[in-house]
Enzyme design. Sequence first.
Site, PDB file in Angstrom:
ATOM      1  N   LYS A  35      18.375  47.416  31.697  1.00  0.00           N
ATOM      2  CA  LYS A  35      19.809  47.722  31.615  1.00  0.00           C
ATOM      3  C   LYS A  35      20.255  47.765  30.150  1.00  0.00           C
ATOM      4  O   LYS A  35      20.986  48.656  29.729  1.00  0.00           O
ATOM      5  CB  LYS A  35      20.591  46.648  32.390  1.00  0.00           C
ATOM      6  N   THR A  86      27.813  36.331  41.298  1.00  0.00           N
ATOM      7  CA  THR A  86      27.841  35.179  42.214  1.00  0.00           C
ATOM      8  C   THR A  86      27.898  35.728  43.645  1.00  0.00           C
ATOM      9  O   THR A  86      28.900  35.583  44.336  1.00  0.00           O
ATOM     10  CB  THR A  86      29.063  34.273  41.931  1.00  0.00           C
ATOM     11  N   PHE A 153      41.308  39.203  36.511  1.00  0.00           N
ATOM     12  CA  PHE A 153      42.093  39.815  37.597  1.00  0.00           C
ATOM     13  C   PHE A 153      41.986  41.334  37.506  1.00  0.00           C
ATOM     14  O   PHE A 153      42.941  42.053  37.773  1.00  0.00           O
ATOM     15  CB  PHE A 153      43.551  39.351  37.523  1.00  0.00           C
ATOM     16  N   LEU A 154      40.823  41.804  37.092  1.00  0.00           N
ATOM     17  CA  LEU A 154      40.633  43.242  36.889  1.00  0.00           C
ATOM     18  C   LEU A 154      40.392  43.925  38.221  1.00  0.00           C
ATOM     19  O   LEU A 154      39.704  43.384  39.077  1.00  0.00           O
ATOM     20  CB  LEU A 154      39.403  43.486  36.015  1.00  0.00           C
ATOM     21  N   ASN A 227      42.705  36.402  45.432  1.00  0.00           N
ATOM     22  CA  ASN A 227      41.939  37.398  46.179  1.00  0.00           C
ATOM     23  C   ASN A 227      42.079  37.198  47.682  1.00  0.00           C
ATOM     24  O   ASN A 227      42.179  38.165  48.443  1.00  0.00           O
ATOM     25  CB  ASN A 227      40.465  37.379  45.760  1.00  0.00           C
ATOM     26  N   PHE A 268      49.395  46.299  48.289  1.00  0.00           N
ATOM     27  CA  PHE A 268      48.392  45.772  49.224  1.00  0.00           C
ATOM     28  C   PHE A 268      48.886  45.703  50.666  1.00  0.00           C
ATOM     29  O   PHE A 268      48.557  44.803  51.416  1.00  0.00           O
ATOM     30  CB  PHE A 268      47.842  44.422  48.739  1.00  0.00           C
ATOM     31  N   CYS A 279      34.375  42.023  45.747  1.00  0.00           N
ATOM     32  CA  CYS A 279      35.219  40.861  45.438  1.00  0.00           C
ATOM     33  C   CYS A 279      35.896  40.310  46.687  1.00  0.00           C
ATOM     34  O   CYS A 279      35.594  39.194  47.116  1.00  0.00           O
ATOM     35  CB  CYS A 279      36.245  41.248  44.383  1.00  0.00           C
TER      36      CYS A 279
HETATM   37  C1  UGA Z   1      40.029  42.817  43.568  1.00  0.00           C
HETATM   38  C2  UGA Z   1      41.397  42.259  43.157  1.00  0.00           C
HETATM   39  O1  UGA Z   1      42.413  43.189  43.508  1.00  0.00           O
HETATM   40  C3  UGA Z   1      41.447  42.007  41.640  1.00  0.00           C
HETATM   41  O2  UGA Z   1      42.689  41.413  41.285  1.00  0.00           O
HETATM   42  C4  UGA Z   1      40.300  41.050  41.266  1.00  0.00           C
HETATM   43  O3  UGA Z   1      40.261  40.820  39.869  1.00  0.00           O
HETATM   44  C5  UGA Z   1      38.981  41.686  41.686  1.00  0.00           C
HETATM   45  O4  UGA Z   1      39.007  41.922  43.114  1.00  0.00           O
HETATM   46  C6  UGA Z   1      37.876  40.742  41.349  1.00  0.00           C
HETATM   47  O5  UGA Z   1      37.805  39.658  41.929  1.00  0.00           O
HETATM   48  O6  UGA Z   1      37.107  41.026  40.419  1.00  0.00           O
HETATM   49  P1  UGA Z   1      38.868  45.217  43.466  1.00  0.00           P
HETATM   50  O7  UGA Z   1      37.735  44.581  44.199  1.00  0.00           O
HETATM   51  O8  UGA Z   1      38.574  46.063  42.281  1.00  0.00           O
HETATM   52  O9  UGA Z   1      39.878  44.086  42.944  1.00  0.00           O
HETATM   53  O10 UGA Z   1      39.632  46.118  44.503  1.00  0.00           O
HETATM   54  P2  UGA Z   1      41.072  46.114  45.201  1.00  0.00           P
HETATM   55  O11 UGA Z   1      41.938  47.080  44.533  1.00  0.00           O
HETATM   56  O12 UGA Z   1      41.565  44.740  45.382  1.00  0.00           O
HETATM   57  O13 UGA Z   1      40.689  46.708  46.627  1.00  0.00           O
HETATM   58  C7  UGA Z   1      39.820  45.986  47.497  1.00  0.00           C
HETATM   59  C8  UGA Z   1      39.687  46.692  48.821  1.00  0.00           C
HETATM   60  O14 UGA Z   1      40.904  46.610  49.540  1.00  0.00           O
HETATM   61  C9  UGA Z   1      39.368  48.187  48.719  1.00  0.00           C
HETATM   62  O15 UGA Z   1      38.396  48.497  49.694  1.00  0.00           O
HETATM   63  C10 UGA Z   1      40.680  48.872  49.042  1.00  0.00           C
HETATM   64  O16 UGA Z   1      40.514  50.133  49.625  1.00  0.00           O
HETATM   65  C11 UGA Z   1      41.286  47.888  50.034  1.00  0.00           C
HETATM   66  N1  UGA Z   1      42.755  47.946  50.090  1.00  0.00           N
HETATM   67  C12 UGA Z   1      43.496  47.644  49.008  1.00  0.00           C
HETATM   68  C13 UGA Z   1      43.363  48.273  51.282  1.00  0.00           C
HETATM   69  O17 UGA Z   1      42.682  48.529  52.308  1.00  0.00           O
HETATM   70  N2  UGA Z   1      44.733  48.293  51.349  1.00  0.00           N
HETATM   71  C14 UGA Z   1      45.503  48.001  50.284  1.00  0.00           C
HETATM   72  O18 UGA Z   1      46.745  48.023  50.412  1.00  0.00           O
HETATM   73  C15 UGA Z   1      44.882  47.677  49.073  1.00  0.00           C
END
Ligand code: UGA
Length: 466
Positions: A35, A86, A153-154, A227, A268, A279
């Site tokens: 990598k 993790t 919180f990305l 989360n 959300f 996540c």
């Molecule tokens: C999530 C959190 O939102 C971040 O704040 C956190 O930092 C990150 O995990 C982490 O722990 O690193 P992420 O996994 O990038 O971020 O994705 P999200 O935008 O949270 O979406 C997660 C899932 O939920 C996706 O499959 C998305 O399609 C779904 N989702 C999201 C829904 O089905 N409905 C919604 O209203 C929002």
Amino acid sequence: MRISIMGCGYVGLVTGACLAEMGHDVVCTDNDGGKIERLNQGALPIYEPNLGDIVVRNEKAKRLSFTANLGEAVRFGDAIFICVGTPPLQDGDADLSAMDSAARLIAAEARSSKLVIEKSTVPMQTGQKLKRALGIYARNSGCSFSVASNPEFLCEGTAVADFLHPDRIVIGVGDEHTEVQLREIYRPLVEQTIACPIHNGNCPPKPAPRLLVTSINSAELIKHACNSFLAVKISYANLIADICENMGADVDEVVEAMGLDPRIGPHFLRPGLGFGGFCLPKDVQAFIRLGQKASVDVSLLKDAECINKNRIESFLAKARQALWILKDKRIGILGLAFKPGTDDIRFAPATELISRLLQEQAKLQVYDPEAMEKTKVLFPSIRYCDDPHDVADGAEALMIATEWPVFKTLDWRRIERSMSRPLILDGRNLLSGEEMTALGFEYRGVGKPTDESAHAAAHHGQAPSR
Ligand code: UGA
């Protein structure tokens, strides 16, 4: 400050590149030498908007480098961010073996005292264990280690912007000196003195982030609590969607009104195939395990998880209702990534959907703007289309599994003509049902009144919502 990053996954790369952008000197390492070699050749292992540009610029400015020499990387930084994976164990607990290996490595290779910062998502009390492990592994070295938790919180797809324009920065510390060091690291963000590379001086107006100083345990808990709350919120929206669909209301109307209440908020609440990615699903699982160990009633989280797991089954039930038998039916799928803006397919709802459809021997043709290469490794035998329109060719149904905005502007007339049955099963409510129906499609979204539910509502003396 001189900073080392251990682990060049998505979090490590974004953290390293953004800290360099903020003016720090950063060296990143990973125990996967291949990598590092690819990174040094300019190939990023992930698709993440804006990341490539800042990696290149900071490498040129000599603020960012990648090395496979783990010891050299450990010795470089005054602060070391641990960004290792993790992943979930069989029982749902987080596998912390990579954290332990990182602690062993730091203890063995450090020649001076270090601040060690957990960036990886870990269960509460990991910081305490990390501190103890560092002390034991380095007992004869004469080096001392302070430990901090600094959860990220990305969101994938917007990670660089999220890092550089955070809502809040949480630092969990055990002593004042550590707090001072972390405040120094994040000063450019708190004082908003960095020239943001994404918006070219036109950053959306946003108040300066609050930097919250907490105990290490609280910081770790904040990450899991956030989360899991987001996961619960999505499952709640999906529960509302099912009620809408079965009893004749429109979930988009319902959640729009809910979201206008500032106590609830609009984010959300999008119903669909549920939450995926690396996540939310694993963090809910790990949080359930943590709660169980703490003898706390975690049934709320278990139900949210259960609702999420059932999303694919209820979507398939809808497909079976429309298509009767799925065997040998040609089905197009738009969207493979777990959400738009990323090529990540880990725990993607689309992946689960494809597995289930293949079990039923459907014939699949799929498209995603970014995630096809990764999906090909999992499902080599299905048809991958270079042009999204081609997924519709001769298909008896077209499923939307990820809401990439580009799908909205496809030539839907052409798609309607090329399907053998113009049926859209929109798992993300991306398209307008009215528009698609006007174009001649049979359209089924999520949480939309069906003919049957509208009929049932009318039968009970209620007007259907539309
Ligand atoms: C999530 C959190 O939102 C971040 O704040 C956190 O930092 C990150 O995990 C982490 O722990 O690193 P992420 O996994 O990038 O971020 O994705 P999200 O935008 O949270 O979406 C997660 C899932 O939920 C996706 O499959 C998305 O399609 C779904 N989702 C999201 C829904 O089905 N409905 C919604 O209203 C929002």
